[in-house]
Design an enzyme around this catalytic site. Structure first.
Site, short mmCIF file in Angstrom:
data_model
loop_
_atom_site.label_atom_id
_atom_site.label_comp_id
_atom_site.label_asym_id
_atom_site.label_seq_id
_atom_site.Cartn_x
_atom_site.Cartn_y
_atom_site.Cartn_z
N ARG A 169 36.63 52.75 43.42
CA ARG A 169 35.38 52.36 43.09
C ARG A 169 34.95 52.65 41.92
O ARG A 169 33.08 52.31 41.39
CB ARG A 169 34.64 52.11 44.21
CG ARG A 169 35.42 52.43 45.48
CD ARG A 169 35.35 50.89 45.46
NE ARG A 169 35.81 50.55 47.21
CZ ARG A 169 36.88 49.26 46.85
NH1 ARG A 169 37.32 48.64 45.81
NH2 ARG A 169 36.83 49.03 48.78
N HIS A 189 49.63 42.61 44.78
CA HIS A 189 49.69 42.37 46.00
C HIS A 189 49.39 40.89 46.40
O HIS A 189 49.46 39.57 45.82
CB HIS A 189 47.25 42.12 46.45
CG HIS A 189 46.80 41.73 47.06
ND1 HIS A 189 45.81 42.58 47.57
CD2 HIS A 189 46.96 40.38 48.13
CE1 HIS A 189 45.26 42.24 49.39
NE2 HIS A 189 45.93 40.65 49.48
N ASP A 193 46.12 52.43 50.43
CA ASP A 193 44.79 51.73 50.23
C ASP A 193 44.09 52.37 50.59
O ASP A 193 42.77 50.93 51.34
CB ASP A 193 45.38 50.32 50.81
CG ASP A 193 45.37 49.04 50.50
OD1 ASP A 193 43.82 49.06 49.49
OD2 ASP A 193 45.09 48.42 51.58
O1 DOR Z 1 41.30 45.95 51.97
C1 DOR Z 1 42.00 45.34 50.97
N1 DOR Z 1 40.49 46.30 50.12
N2 DOR Z 1 42.71 45.45 50.15
C2 DOR Z 1 42.73 45.28 49.00
O2 DOR Z 1 43.79 44.75 48.91
C3 DOR Z 1 41.22 46.01 48.68
C4 DOR Z 1 41.30 46.18 48.79
C5 DOR Z 1 39.17 46.76 48.76
O3 DOR Z 1 39.51 47.11 47.31
O4 DOR Z 1 38.42 46.92 48.93
#
Ligand code: DOR
Length: 426
Positions: A48, A163, A290
């Site tokens: 982020r 993805h 993830d």
């Molecule tokens: O659940 C998810 N969150 N899948 C993704 O592909 C992106 C990720 C996110 O960045 O929040």
């Protein structure tokens, strides 16, 4: 084991019998009765920064990583702004310097605008390759159509992380959401066919272009079968998250609500069991957490406005040790899928093993901790995990990066992370 100048020097090292025979600067870590793994590699995290650092930043996310025994991270490009050019990559590397607790590299996000330049940019230091979002998820990165994906695949040679969800089907299904739909319906909204269709398209494109890809967060038994049937060898590798292995629908949504919502969704036990088997037998090469932090307030929004993503970089090892205790994974598999597996998938230099000459990265785990996982242990800014309360089968206690302790008994030392190196740019 002896580590000298940050590198593994000897594995079967005998301590000098008299302590005054030891080198004066030698630091001795006693791991008797403990488990020792090479430092974990997490090849899929979302931190982020820049843009949404109230959820996480490079310092807080990598602190959570070392607390969980992870010493190498590969971070995804769906930040704000997205990492879609060399300037954005350099910005992340600059922000990481002196603040990240782990070694690290950053993905470049593919777009229709940058598709033809990615082959040159993917070679930049600190870059781990290119990420394609075939379906929309968090952020606005998207390469939905086959001709553009093909342009991406024909530009460059490193393994492309994908993805794999089908955007046209996602659009149809989100448009058809009816009032009263809740997060329990998430695996139906982003259904099995959404994932399978995209993965089938991707494998067709791989056959045509012969470009190596890595299918991220596999979520269906059908995709496992597809990978086996098409058997494209090293051209196609795959990854799974601990969430798809340890949670099941519908109960995870009933218990945790949107805190169990991620893309692609956690599905029922049939899929979980196929994914477990595929991980244990090597069809799936590695684990990626993830790690995708969102705040509890953001998660409280009504579905489908609640954002998808679950923090998880710190809980990989405890969850996989629990899998060993529960009998569906071997201890040697834990090391394979978290260290040598991801190192081989991406060609990471000097990581993922205790071979002499490798980086001296390790984690010492106390196998006798069997208490419930506590929220206070978590270091992520998100501050929550669906695994709080899970009975542990061991806990990481000391993490070492290139010969230096970076986390010990609940506390970090220095933020000493450096960019990862890859075989392709040595
Ligand atoms: O659940 C998810 N969150 N899948 C993704 O592909 C992106 C990720 C996110 O960045 O929040």
């Amino acid at each position: 084991m002896r580590i000298t100048d940050g590198l593994v020097a000897e594995v079967d090292y005998e301590l000098p019998r008299r302590t005054d025979d030891a080198h004066p600067k030698e630091q001795i870590l006693d791991a008797s009765g403990k488990l020792v793994f090479p430092g974990l590699i997490d090849p899929q995290v979302h931190f982020r920064e820049p843009g949404l650092t109230h959820k996480e930043d490079l310092a807080s996310g990598s602190l959570a990583a070392v607390a969980g025994g992870v010493t190498s991270l590969m971070e995804m490009p769906n930040t704000r702004p997205a990492t879609t050019n060399p300037e954005a990559l350099t910005d992340k590397l600059t922000r990481a310097r002196g603040r990240m607790h782990t070694d690290h590299a950053f993905f470049l996000g593919a777009t229709s605008e940058n598709a033809d330049q990615l082959g040159e940019w993917e070679q930049l230091p600190g870059c781990c390759g290119v990420k394609v979002f075939m379906g929309s998820s968090t952020g606005d990165l998207l390469v939905a159509d086959d001709p553009t994906i093909e342009r991406v695949l024909r530009s460059g040679e490193r393994r492309v992380a994908v993805h794999s969800e089908d955007e046209p089907r996602l659009r149809e299904r989100y448009a058809a959401i009816e009032p009263g739909t809740t997060v329990v319906d998430h695996p139906d909204v982003r259904d099995v066919e959404t994932a399978v269709r995209a993965t089938r398209r991707l494998l067709d494109l791989v056959e045509r272009t012969r470009r190596k890809v890595h299918v991220l967060h596999l979520s269906t038994a059908e995709e496992v079968a597809l990978l086996r049937e098409r058997d494209l060898g090293d051209l196609v590798t795959a990854e799974v998250t601990p969430n798809h292995l340890c949670l099941t629908a519908p109960d995870c949504y009933e218990r945790f609500g949107a805190h169990a919502q991620m893309n692609p969704p956690v599905r029922d036990a049939r899929h979980r069991d196929a994914l477990r088997e595929a991980l244990a037998n090597g069809t799936i090469a590695c684990i990626g957490s993830d790690h995708a932090p969102h705040t509890a307030e953001e998660k409280a929004q009504t579905y489908p406005a609640s954002p998808a993503g679950i923090p998880g970089v710190q809980t990989i090892l405890p969850l996989l040790l629990t899998a060993v205790r529960d009998g569906w994974l071997q201890l040697t598999d834990v090391a394979r899928v978290t260290t040598s597996g991801p190192a081989a998938v991406y060609g990471i230099a000097g990581k993922g093993s205790f071979e002499p000459g490798a980086d001296g990265d390790l984690v010492i785990v106390d196998p006798d901790v069997d208490s419930p996982l506590e929220a206070e242990w978590l270091q992520s800014r998100a501050g929550w995990s669906p695994y709080v309360g899970v009975e542990l089968a061991g806990l990481p206690i000391t993490t070492v990066l290139r010969g230096s302790i970076v986390f010990n008994n609940g506390a970090p030392t220095a933020a000493a992370g450096e960019p990862l190196r890859f075989d392709c740019n040595r």
